[in-house]
Design an enzyme around this catalytic site. Structure first.
Site, PDB file in Angstrom:
ATOM      1  N   ASN A  30       0.846  -1.193   0.000  1.00 12.18           N
ATOM      2  CA  ASN A  30       0.000   0.000   0.000  1.00 12.18           C
ATOM      3  C   ASN A  30       0.882   1.244   0.000  1.00 12.18           C
ATOM      4  O   ASN A  30       2.110   1.146   0.041  1.00 12.18           O
ATOM      5  CB  ASN A  30      -0.964  -0.023   1.193  1.00 12.18           C
ATOM      6  N   LYS A  67       8.595 -18.161  -9.126  1.00  9.77           N
ATOM      7  CA  LYS A  67       7.982 -17.063  -9.855  1.00  9.77           C
ATOM      8  C   LYS A  67       6.834 -17.594 -10.726  1.00  9.77           C
ATOM      9  O   LYS A  67       7.024 -18.566 -11.462  1.00  9.77           O
ATOM     10  CB  LYS A  67       9.040 -16.382 -10.720  1.00  9.77           C
ATOM     11  N   PRO A 106      -3.795 -11.444  10.647  1.00 13.28           N
ATOM     12  CA  PRO A 106      -4.189 -11.158  12.022  1.00 13.28           C
ATOM     13  C   PRO A 106      -4.421  -9.666  12.202  1.00 13.28           C
ATOM     14  O   PRO A 106      -3.685  -8.858  11.619  1.00 13.28           O
ATOM     15  CB  PRO A 106      -2.985 -11.621  12.851  1.00 13.28           C
ATOM     16  N   ASP A 107      -5.428  -9.293  12.960  1.00  7.74           N
ATOM     17  CA  ASP A 107      -5.636  -7.874  13.294  1.00  7.74           C
ATOM     18  C   ASP A 107      -4.814  -7.595  14.552  1.00  7.74           C
ATOM     19  O   ASP A 107      -5.216  -7.922  15.667  1.00  7.74           O
ATOM     20  CB  ASP A 107      -7.118  -7.577  13.518  1.00  7.74           C
ATOM     21  N   LYS A 134     -14.683   2.127  14.423  1.00  7.54           N
ATOM     22  CA  LYS A 134     -13.457   1.319  14.420  1.00  7.54           C
ATOM     23  C   LYS A 134     -12.885   1.213  15.826  1.00  7.54           C
ATOM     24  O   LYS A 134     -12.422   0.156  16.244  1.00  7.54           O
ATOM     25  CB  LYS A 134     -12.439   1.966  13.472  1.00  7.54           C
ATOM     26  N   LYS A 167     -12.333  -2.362  17.537  1.00  3.67           N
ATOM     27  CA  LYS A 167     -10.988  -2.849  17.860  1.00  3.67           C
ATOM     28  C   LYS A 167     -10.765  -2.929  19.366  1.00  3.67           C
ATOM     29  O   LYS A 167      -9.916  -3.673  19.824  1.00  3.67           O
ATOM     30  CB  LYS A 167      -9.929  -1.921  17.254  1.00  3.67           C
TER      31      LYS A 167
HETATM   32  N1  CTP Z   1      -4.337  -2.759  12.094  1.00  5.32           N
HETATM   33  C1  CTP Z   1      -3.618  -3.807  12.620  1.00  5.32           C
HETATM   34  N2  CTP Z   1      -3.636  -5.034  12.008  1.00  5.32           N
HETATM   35  C2  CTP Z   1      -4.355  -5.219  10.886  1.00  5.32           C
HETATM   36  C3  CTP Z   1      -5.101  -4.155  10.333  1.00  5.32           C
HETATM   37  C4  CTP Z   1      -5.063  -2.932  10.956  1.00  5.32           C
HETATM   38  O1  CTP Z   1      -2.946  -3.628  13.641  1.00  5.32           O
HETATM   39  N3  CTP Z   1      -4.351  -6.415  10.321  1.00  5.32           N
HETATM   40  C5  CTP Z   1      -4.336  -1.459  12.788  1.00  5.32           C
HETATM   41  C6  CTP Z   1      -3.684  -0.345  12.045  1.00  5.32           C
HETATM   42  O2  CTP Z   1      -2.306  -0.249  12.386  1.00  5.32           O
HETATM   43  C7  CTP Z   1      -4.468   0.858  12.537  1.00  5.32           C
HETATM   44  C8  CTP Z   1      -5.854   0.312  12.765  1.00  5.32           C
HETATM   45  O3  CTP Z   1      -5.686  -1.088  12.925  1.00  5.32           O
HETATM   46  O4  CTP Z   1      -4.001   1.327  13.785  1.00  5.32           O
HETATM   47  C9  CTP Z   1      -6.849   0.582  11.705  1.00  5.32           C
HETATM   48  O5  CTP Z   1      -6.372   0.182  10.470  1.00  5.32           O
HETATM   49  P1  CTP Z   1      -7.320   0.211   9.213  1.00  5.32           P
HETATM   50  O6  CTP Z   1      -6.621  -0.418   8.053  1.00  5.32           O
HETATM   51  O7  CTP Z   1      -7.870   1.591   9.035  1.00  5.32           O
HETATM   52  O8  CTP Z   1      -8.479  -0.718   9.776  1.00  5.32           O
HETATM   53  P2  CTP Z   1      -9.154  -1.979   9.263  1.00  5.32           P
HETATM   54  O9  CTP Z   1      -9.504  -2.809  10.429  1.00  5.32           O
HETATM   55  O10 CTP Z   1      -8.318  -2.614   8.217  1.00  5.32           O
HETATM   56  O11 CTP Z   1     -10.490  -1.392   8.671  1.00  5.32           O
HETATM   57  P3  CTP Z   1     -10.946  -1.107   7.176  1.00  5.32           P
HETATM   58  O12 CTP Z   1     -12.113  -1.976   6.994  1.00  5.32           O
HETATM   59  O13 CTP Z   1     -11.283   0.358   7.159  1.00  5.32           O
HETATM   60  O14 CTP Z   1      -9.791  -1.463   6.285  1.00  5.32           O
END
Ligand code: CTP
Length: 398
Positions: A208, A286, A303-304, A337, A341
């Site tokens: 990204n 590749k 993982p989030d 969010k 979270k």
């Molecule tokens: N984040 C994280 N791990 C992930 C995705 C996100 O730790 N796998 C954290 C990012 O570092 C940020 C926050 O979560 O602090 C929000 O990230 P964002 O990409 O805006 O959130 P998403 O949960 O991916 O929501 P969206 O549906 O808007 O993409």
């Protein structure tokens, strides 16, 4: 916090000199004694009378002032302080310091001293970027001079960029950190930053547009307040800050593992733009064009990391800060969010292309906490970071 500390404050000749008056006040509030020195040029911006009135001490101005030599020689003046602060440190003063010139009181004091020196540079952005200033800055840092700022933002000369002197409270924080009194001294803080790269095959990946600028600035600002910073970063465009423990990773899974290994921490700031998905089975060879048509990529969820840390029971950091990059209904989405979270604060920003924020040097954020939404004015990413770091220090202090 600064009781019984003696600070020799050298005020250089720049428009930012007016902020040094407030700096004197803030230092004295904290118990420091401030001995002011004005350069000739500084007298064009602030008067000796206002400086001495605020400092409650005589202002030193001239190298050849014999009365002063009788009272206190310049050698003694430079060494009786616990710290010398140069604010504003103009391009000229930095040049003299780096070159070892001593043709007026300020530069002579700086040459004669064995006391630590902290500079708060302030100058026009072109002057800051000039190769001569770049050289002088690097030389002074190598000589052991410490720096606070400059910040990025609108300048008195009408231009924009790095060159604004740090705010008085930021300079105070840097002074306190110099004496080992950083408000985050003894605190361990984790910062995630940058993009992640999710491999498709050994040569291709999904990424990204995050430059890592905001996360890097946050890590730097936290370290400046005395925190022990563990900086877990994806492949960012900007170099990691000095004075932090850098853990370089590529994928979200590696970031997650590195975060796990860094715990426990007092606070976690999750500024990384983590990829939500990875290619489920990245090829170890590749991928080749084939007659069977286009390759079909199957995705798996990453993982989030923020959510996992924010929702952990025992061992949860006292403060968990997430970022929300949104392109529409910023506050509404970011508020949702935060709840989803389970983090304490969300730093929300609008990254729609028209704002120029993603990959740019400025940020306009809204801090969402259980006290509601606090909108901050648009400012440089460094200034956002410094304000956030001070706020984190306040939150951890209670
Ligand atoms: N984040 C994280 N791990 C992930 C995705 C996100 O730790 N796998 C954290 C990012 O570092 C940020 C926050 O979560 O602090 C929000 O990230 P964002 O990409 O805006 O959130 P998403 O949960 O991916 O929501 P969206 O549906 O808007 O993409």
């Amino acid at each position: 916090m600064l009781a019984s500390k003696r600070i020799l404050l050298i005020i250089g000749g720049g428009i930012a000199a007016y902020k040094s008056l407030d700096l004197i006040r803030r230092l004295r509030e904290r118990g420091a004694a401030v001995t002011p020195v004005l350069t000739r040029a500084a007298e064009e911006f602030v008067t000796p009378l206002s400086v001495s009135a605020l400092a409650g001490e005589k202002v030193y101005r001239d190298l050849f002032d014999l009365t002063d030599e009788a009272e206190m020689g310049h050698i003694q003046l430079s060494r009786s302080a616990d710290l010398i602060v140069v604010a504003p440190a103009t391009a000229d003063l930095m040049g003299k310091m780096a070159g070892g010139l001593a043709n007026d009181l300020a530069s002579t004091l700086l040459m004669a001293t064995d006391t630590p020196v902290l500079c708060a540079p302030a100058m026009n952005v072109r002057m800051w970027d000039h190769p001569a200033t770049r050289r002088n800055h690097a030389q002074l840092a190598a000589d052991g001079v410490r720096f606070v700022g400059p910040n990025e933002g609108d300048m008195a000369c009408g231009e924009y960029g790095p060159g604004r002197m740090s705010e008085p409270l930021e300079i105070v924080a840097a002074i306190e950190a110099q004496f080992g009194y950083g408000p985050l001294n003894g605190r361990r803080v984790l910062v995630t930053s940058g993009p992640t790269h999710e491999p498709i095959d050994p040569v291709r990946y999904i990424a990204n547009r995050s430059s890592g600028a905001q996360g890097t600035a946050v890590a730097r600002a936290l370290a400046a307040l005395g925190a022990e910073v563990i900086f877990v970063t994806g492949p960012a465009e900007v170099a990691p800050p000095e004075g932090v423990k850098v853990v370089q990773i590529e994928t979200a899974q590696q970031m997650s593992d590195a975060v796990e290994a860094a715990l426990p921490v007092d606070a976690g700031v999750f500024a990384a733009a983590v990829a939500d998905w990875r290619v489920a089975a990245a090829s170890d060879k590749k991928l080749k064009k084939s007659r069977d048509g286009l390759p079909a990529l199957e995705f798996a969820e990453n993982p989030d990391i923020l959510k996992r840390v924010a929702r952990m029971g025992t061992g949860r950091p006292a403060l968990v800060v997430g970022f929300a990059a949104e392109t529409d209904n910023v506050i509404e989405h970011a508020t949702a969010k935060r709840a989803r979270k389970g983090c304490d604060w969300i730093v929300a920003n609008d990254v729609s292309p028209a704002t120029g924020i993603m990959g740019g040097s400025e940020n306009a954020v809204t801090l969402i906490s259980d006290e509601g939404a606090e909108e901050w004015p648009r400012m440089g990413k460094d200034a956002v970071a410094e304000r956030l770091a001070l706020k984190i220090a306040e939150a951890l202090a209670v």
